[in-house]
Structure formats: C-alpha cells, structure tokens
Design a protein around this motif. Structure first.
Motif, PDB file in Angstrom:
ATOM      1  N   ALA A   1      -3.054  17.465 -12.819  1.00 27.59           N
ATOM      2  CA  ALA A   1      -4.309  18.200 -12.670  1.00 27.59           C
ATOM      3  C   ALA A   1      -4.088  19.697 -12.820  1.00 27.59           C
ATOM      4  CB  ALA A   1      -4.940  17.892 -11.317  1.00 27.59           C
ATOM      5  N   VAL A   2      -3.018  20.197 -12.212  1.00 30.00           N
ATOM      6  CA  VAL A   2      -2.734  21.639 -12.275  1.00 30.00           C
ATOM      7  C   VAL A   2      -2.434  22.071 -13.705  1.00 30.00           C
ATOM      8  CG1 VAL A   2      -1.117  23.441 -11.575  1.00 30.00           C
ATOM      9  CG2 VAL A   2      -1.949  21.782  -9.889  1.00 30.00           C
TER      10      VAL A   2
ATOM     11  N   GLY B   1      -3.830  24.063   6.263  1.00 29.84           N
ATOM     12  CA  GLY B   1      -2.572  24.680   5.860  1.00 29.84           C
ATOM     13  C   GLY B   1      -2.484  24.924   4.367  1.00 29.84           C
ATOM     14  N   LEU B   2      -3.028  24.010   3.566  1.00 24.94           N
ATOM     15  CA  LEU B   2      -3.005  24.189   2.108  1.00 24.94           C
ATOM     16  C   LEU B   2      -3.841  25.388   1.688  1.00 24.94           C
ATOM     17  CD1 LEU B   2      -3.298  20.439   1.133  1.00 24.94           C
ATOM     18  CD2 LEU B   2      -1.403  21.938   0.479  1.00 24.94           C
TER      19      LEU B   2
ATOM     20  N   PRO C   1       2.943  20.855  -4.382  1.00 22.55           N
ATOM     21  CA  PRO C   1       3.528  22.159  -4.035  1.00 22.55           C
ATOM     22  C   PRO C   1       5.047  22.164  -4.115  1.00 22.55           C
ATOM     23  CG  PRO C   1       1.801  21.581  -2.487  1.00 22.55           C
ATOM     24  CD  PRO C   1       2.072  20.352  -3.310  1.00 22.55           C
ATOM     25  N   LEU C   2       5.697  21.085  -3.639  1.00 20.88           N
ATOM     26  CA  LEU C   2       7.158  21.053  -3.669  1.00 20.88           C
ATOM     27  C   LEU C   2       7.687  21.137  -5.097  1.00 20.88           C
ATOM     28  CD1 LEU C   2       8.058  18.242  -1.080  1.00 20.88           C
ATOM     29  CD2 LEU C   2       8.116  20.700  -0.754  1.00 20.88           C
ATOM     30  N   GLN C   3       7.063  20.410  -5.991  1.00 25.06           N
ATOM     31  CA  GLN C   3       7.577  20.299  -7.351  1.00 25.06           C
ATOM     32  C   GLN C   3       7.184  21.478  -8.226  1.00 25.06           C
ATOM     33  OE1 GLN C   3       9.291  17.189  -7.887  1.00 25.06           O
ATOM     34  NE2 GLN C   3      10.227  18.299  -9.558  1.00 25.06           N
ATOM     35  N   LEU C   4       6.015  22.063  -7.996  1.00 27.48           N
ATOM     36  CA  LEU C   4       5.502  23.064  -8.938  1.00 27.48           C
ATOM     37  C   LEU C   4       4.998  24.335  -8.271  1.00 27.48           C
ATOM     38  CD1 LEU C   4       4.718  23.811 -11.835  1.00 27.48           C
ATOM     39  CD2 LEU C   4       2.544  22.619 -11.477  1.00 27.48           C
ATOM     40  N   LEU C   5       4.064  24.217  -7.330  1.00 32.89           N
ATOM     41  CA  LEU C   5       3.367  25.403  -6.834  1.00 32.89           C
ATOM     42  C   LEU C   5       4.258  26.326  -6.025  1.00 32.89           C
ATOM     43  CD1 LEU C   5      -0.044  23.791  -5.791  1.00 32.89           C
ATOM     44  CD2 LEU C   5       0.565  24.904  -7.945  1.00 32.89           C
TER      45      LEU C   5
ATOM     46  N   GLY D   1      -5.189  23.761 -16.229  1.00 30.86           N
ATOM     47  CA  GLY D   1      -4.834  25.173 -16.281  1.00 30.86           C
ATOM     48  C   GLY D   1      -5.203  25.923 -15.012  1.00 30.86           C
ATOM     49  N   LEU D   2      -5.050  25.288 -13.853  1.00 26.66           N
ATOM     50  CA  LEU D   2      -5.448  25.908 -12.588  1.00 26.66           C
ATOM     51  C   LEU D   2      -4.429  26.952 -12.144  1.00 26.66           C
ATOM     52  CD1 LEU D   2      -6.560  22.728 -10.588  1.00 26.66           C
ATOM     53  CD2 LEU D   2      -8.010  24.329 -11.842  1.00 26.66           C
ATOM     54  N   GLY D   3      -4.929  28.023 -11.544  1.00 22.25           N
ATOM     55  CA  GLY D   3      -4.055  29.005 -10.927  1.00 22.25           C
ATOM     56  C   GLY D   3      -3.544  28.486  -9.598  1.00 22.25           C
ATOM     57  N   ILE D   4      -2.675  29.279  -8.964  1.00 20.47           N
ATOM     58  CA  ILE D   4      -2.054  28.818  -7.726  1.00 20.47           C
ATOM     59  C   ILE D   4      -3.079  28.618  -6.619  1.00 20.47           C
ATOM     60  CG2 ILE D   4      -0.529  29.547  -5.844  1.00 20.47           C
ATOM     61  CD1 ILE D   4       1.370  30.665  -7.956  1.00 20.47           C
ATOM     62  N   THR D   5      -3.943  29.600  -6.395  1.00 14.44           N
ATOM     63  CA  THR D   5      -4.933  29.473  -5.319  1.00 14.44           C
ATOM     64  C   THR D   5      -5.893  28.322  -5.580  1.00 14.44           C
ATOM     65  OG1 THR D   5      -4.806  31.848  -4.853  1.00 14.44           O
ATOM     66  CG2 THR D   5      -6.742  30.669  -4.035  1.00 14.44           C
ATOM     67  N   ALA D   6      -6.386  28.220  -6.800  1.00 12.56           N
ATOM     68  CA  ALA D   6      -7.300  27.121  -7.138  1.00 12.56           C
ATOM     69  C   ALA D   6      -6.628  25.764  -6.968  1.00 12.56           C
ATOM     70  CB  ALA D   6      -7.796  27.282  -8.571  1.00 12.56           C
ATOM     71  N   SER D   7      -5.333  25.693  -7.266  1.00 12.50           N
ATOM     72  CA  SER D   7      -4.600  24.433  -7.114  1.00 12.50           C
ATOM     73  C   SER D   7      -4.533  24.012  -5.654  1.00 12.50           C
ATOM     74  CB  SER D   7      -3.181  24.587  -7.673  1.00 12.50           C
ATOM     75  OG  SER D   7      -3.209  24.884  -9.053  1.00 12.50           O
ATOM     76  N   TYR D   8      -4.253  24.964  -4.781  1.00 12.00           N
ATOM     77  CA  TYR D   8      -4.185  24.641  -3.350  1.00 12.00           C
ATOM     78  C   TYR D   8      -5.556  24.243  -2.801  1.00 12.00           C
ATOM     79  CZ  TYR D   8       0.681  26.082  -2.660  1.00 12.00           C
ATOM     80  OH  TYR D   8       2.051  26.164  -2.695  1.00 12.00           O
ATOM     81  N   LEU D   9      -6.599  24.898  -3.261  1.00 16.53           N
ATOM     82  CA  LEU D   9      -7.940  24.529  -2.808  1.00 16.53           C
ATOM     83  C   LEU D   9      -8.295  23.116  -3.259  1.00 16.53           C
ATOM     84  CD1 LEU D   9      -9.888  27.867  -3.450  1.00 16.53           C
ATOM     85  CD2 LEU D   9      -9.064  26.961  -1.265  1.00 16.53           C
TER      86      LEU D   9
END
Length: 415
Positions: free
Chosen positions: A166-167, A102-103, A31-35, A171-179
């Motif tokens: 992985a993200v 939290g994620l 999350p810090l680097q990308l999301l 090709g994951l979206g933001i919500t899918a990445s956090y999940l």
C-alpha cells in the motif's frame, strides 16, 4: 458452549482470527520493514548510512523490550479478567486502540528519540492484543491448533505485503502511511475482537496438568521458548535490514531498492503462506510437531548461506523463497507445539504471552544485533552468516524438547 474434550470451529471463526492477525502484523511489520528505517535514515544528522542502521536497530529493539514486558503482563491480567465482555476481548480491543494512538504519534515524531518513544506505545498495544488473540487458540481449540497457528503465521507474511504494498504502490509519505496503519488496526482490530467468541473461564477446554501445574517451570516449555527466540533472531538478521542491504550492499538507488524490497517481500510472503498452511495441517494430522519444527529451522538456515555465498539480487530472491518456506512452517508448527505443552488453563494468556515474547523479542533484537554486525565489518556478510548459524542452533534447541503433547494420549493420525 460445549465443554467436550475436543472442539472444532468453522470457517467464520478462522477467517475472523486470520483477519485479526493480519491487522496486527500489518501495523507491526510495515514500520519495521520500511517506515522506521526510512525515518531514521532521513533523520541521521551525521549523514553516514551505518549510523542510520544503528539507530534503526536501537529503536526497534527498545520497542521490542517494551513488548517483552507488556505481553506476559497483559496476558496475566487477561487470565484474571472477569467481565461481561469476556476475558480476552477487552484486551484485544484496548491493545488495538493503544497501537492506533502510537502509530499516529510515530507518524508525526521527529528525531530518533521521539520516534522511539512513540514506537514503544505501538509495541505495548500490539503485545496486549497479541496475547489475548493467542490465548484464544488454547481456550477454544484442540484438533485445529495447527491450522489456527498457521492462520496467524500466514497473516504475518501477508501483513508485510498489504502494508508495504500500500505504501509503495500508492506513493504514500511517512505520515500518511502511519495514519493509514492506525485506521487499519482501529477498525479491523476492534471489529474482529467484537465478533470473535470469548467464552468465560468455565467453558475453557480442559488441559492435562499432571505434575506440571506451571508451564514456565516445565523444562520442555522453556526449551521451546529458547528455540523460538533464537530462530526468530536468525530470521530477523536475514530480513530486517534488507532495505539497507539493497541500498548499500548491492547498490540500488532508493527508488530501485524500495521496488525490489517489495518484490522480495512478495516472494517471501507466498512461501510463508504456503508453508505455514501445509505444515500446520500436517502437524494436526500427525501430531509430530517437534520434527517438523526442526526441519523448518534447518530450511531457514539454508537461506542465509545462499546470500552469503552469492550476494546478488537474483540469489537474494531465491533466499527469500527458502527463508519464507522455513520460517512459515516453523512459526505455525512451533506455536501449535507450545499450546500442546501448556499447563494450568488459568495461565493460558500469560504463558502464551511469553511465547509471543520469545518470537517478538527475537524479531526486535535481530535488528540491534544485525546493526552491530554490519558496523563491525562494514558490510553484510557477517549478518547472513549469523542468520544461518542461529537458525541451526534453534533447530538443535527444539530437539531438546522431550515431551511432545500435554495430553496423556497423542492425537491419532488421520487416514
């Protein structure tokens, strides 16, 4: 378990310990680097890229401040915990599960305020788990502290690759990445906490506390904390806003910037892993952690100068390698150095929680300071100049540590 003055662990312990840190660093740094930059840039109503940078710095720093409070508090409570599950294990499990919650919340949050609030929950959970894991080094090891610290440092770099890779590649979206990240920390964080041994206080290795019953009152320990804070701010200035630098400093499109960010992360990771393992092993053999820490901080400073004088993608890749080598070696050796300076064993987790805070606070103050520097000059040159200056300042602070080991006799070099 043995209570001898030295204790070694096998490959199984080190593997589980490394995997636990891999989970923590993956869900913190992706999350810090990308999301988070992606989310906050997209939610920028003003439409100006500098505003997105500033919001990113604010959100990351607020999360860092929450971790600053949570880490020593959770460590203190861990030191005082007496349960059938051990002292460290309940906090590693609870912190991992809180971070997962939290994620999930961060993935569904809209707008910088809600994103920031959810990220605070993640930061608190990761701080609690990190404090428990770091205390295991001091609780259970003597001869292999450098190697265990190297495992944690190399996992930090590998975590960025695992998460961002992985993200981007899936090709994951933001919500899918956090999940995905939430599931990763829930499964790996809890699983490793259950499997790692957690001896009771009676089995913790004895530590010499001659005239220094409290680490936090020891000027040498405080100098080391200060140096870790400053070196980590320097590292964060050079790494945390790279996505914005690729977009607006070099001029890549969003797709190109994300692809090139992954390349830089891979380069950085390779050198972090190699340097942390080599430096950790050397420090275990020689016991000369102060000199190694100083050299590593100076190497990191060189990376900022490389980008400052040649802000191209090719030279940024060279700088990523140099920074990875310097930072990987510094974090591995300085963490082991801090365990050498510990005082009362009953305060291991609290004191090492503060050690973690010094690094995490630096990583999370860096984006806020960096955003201010970028906004001040409307570009990135001051950002990388400050990264070099602060890394050098951290090297000087490390030289102020006079005592090199907490035990009366230094470990002999192995031949």
């Amino acid at each position: 378990m043995s209570t001898s003055s030295t204790r070694r662990v096998g490959a199984g312990w080190l593997s589980l310990f490394t995997l636990a840190w891999l989970a923590i660093w993956t869900v913190q740094l992706t999350p810090l680097q990308l999301l988070l930059p992606d989310q906050l840039d997209a939610s920028n109503a003003e439409g100006h890229w500098v505003v997105g940078v500033v919001w990113s710095g604010i959100v990351l720093s607020v999360g860092g401040l929450a971790g600053v409070v949570a880490a020593p508090l959770a460590g203190r409570l861990s030191d005082r915990t007496r349960s059938r599950w051990g002292r460290r294990r309940p906090w590693a499990i609870g912190g991992s599960l809180l971070a997962a919650v939290g994620l999930i919340a961060t993935g569904y949050a809209q707008g910088p305020w809600l994103i920031g609030a959810a990220w605070v929950v993640v930061s608190v959970g990761l701080a609690a788990a990190s404090a428990a894991l770091t205390a295991m080094i001091a609780d259970q090891l003597t001869e292999q502290r450098g190697s265990a610290s190297a495992a944690a440092s190399s996992a930090q770099a590998a975590g960025i690759v695992v998460g961002v890779g992985a993200v981007v590649l899936l090709g994951l979206g933001i919500t899918a990445s956090y999940l995905m990240l939430a599931g990763f920390i829930a499964v790996i964080g809890v699983g490793t906490a259950v499997l790692l041994p957690d001896p009771g206080p009676a089995h913790v290795l004895p530590v010499s506390t001659q005239a220094r019953p409290s680490s936090l009152r020891d000027p040498d320990f405080r100098w080391l904390l200060a140096s870790r804070l400053v070196v980590n701010i320097g590292n964060a200035l050079g790494t945390s806003l790279l996505l914005f630098f690729l977009l607006y400093g070099i001029g890549f499109s969003k797709v190109e910037a994300e692809d090139n960010l992954l390349i830089l992360i891979v380069i950085y990771t390779v050198f972090v892993v190699i340097a942390s393992i080599v430096a950790g092993m050397i420090s275990d053999r020689t016991g000369n952690r102060r000199t190694l820490s100083v050299i590593a901080a100076i190497v990191q400073a060189v990376s900022g100068l490389v980008i400052l004088f040649s802000p191209t993608f090719a030279m940024t890749a060279v700088a990523a390698a140099i920074m990875g080598a310097g930072y990987g070696a510094y974090m591995a050796v300085s963490l082991a150095f801090s365990t050498d300076l510990l005082g009362d064993p009953e305060d291991h987790a609290r004191d090492l929680g503060v050690v973690n805070v010094s690094a995490n606070l630096g990583q999370l103050l860096g984006p806020l300071i960096g955003a201010g520097l970028v906004a001040l000059v409307g570009g990135f040159w001051l950002l990388f100049a400050a990264a070099a200056v602060l890394s050098l300042a951290g090297a000087v602070m490390t030289l102020m540590v006079r005592r090199v080991r907490s035990s009366p006799e230094p470990l002999p070099a192995r031949r």
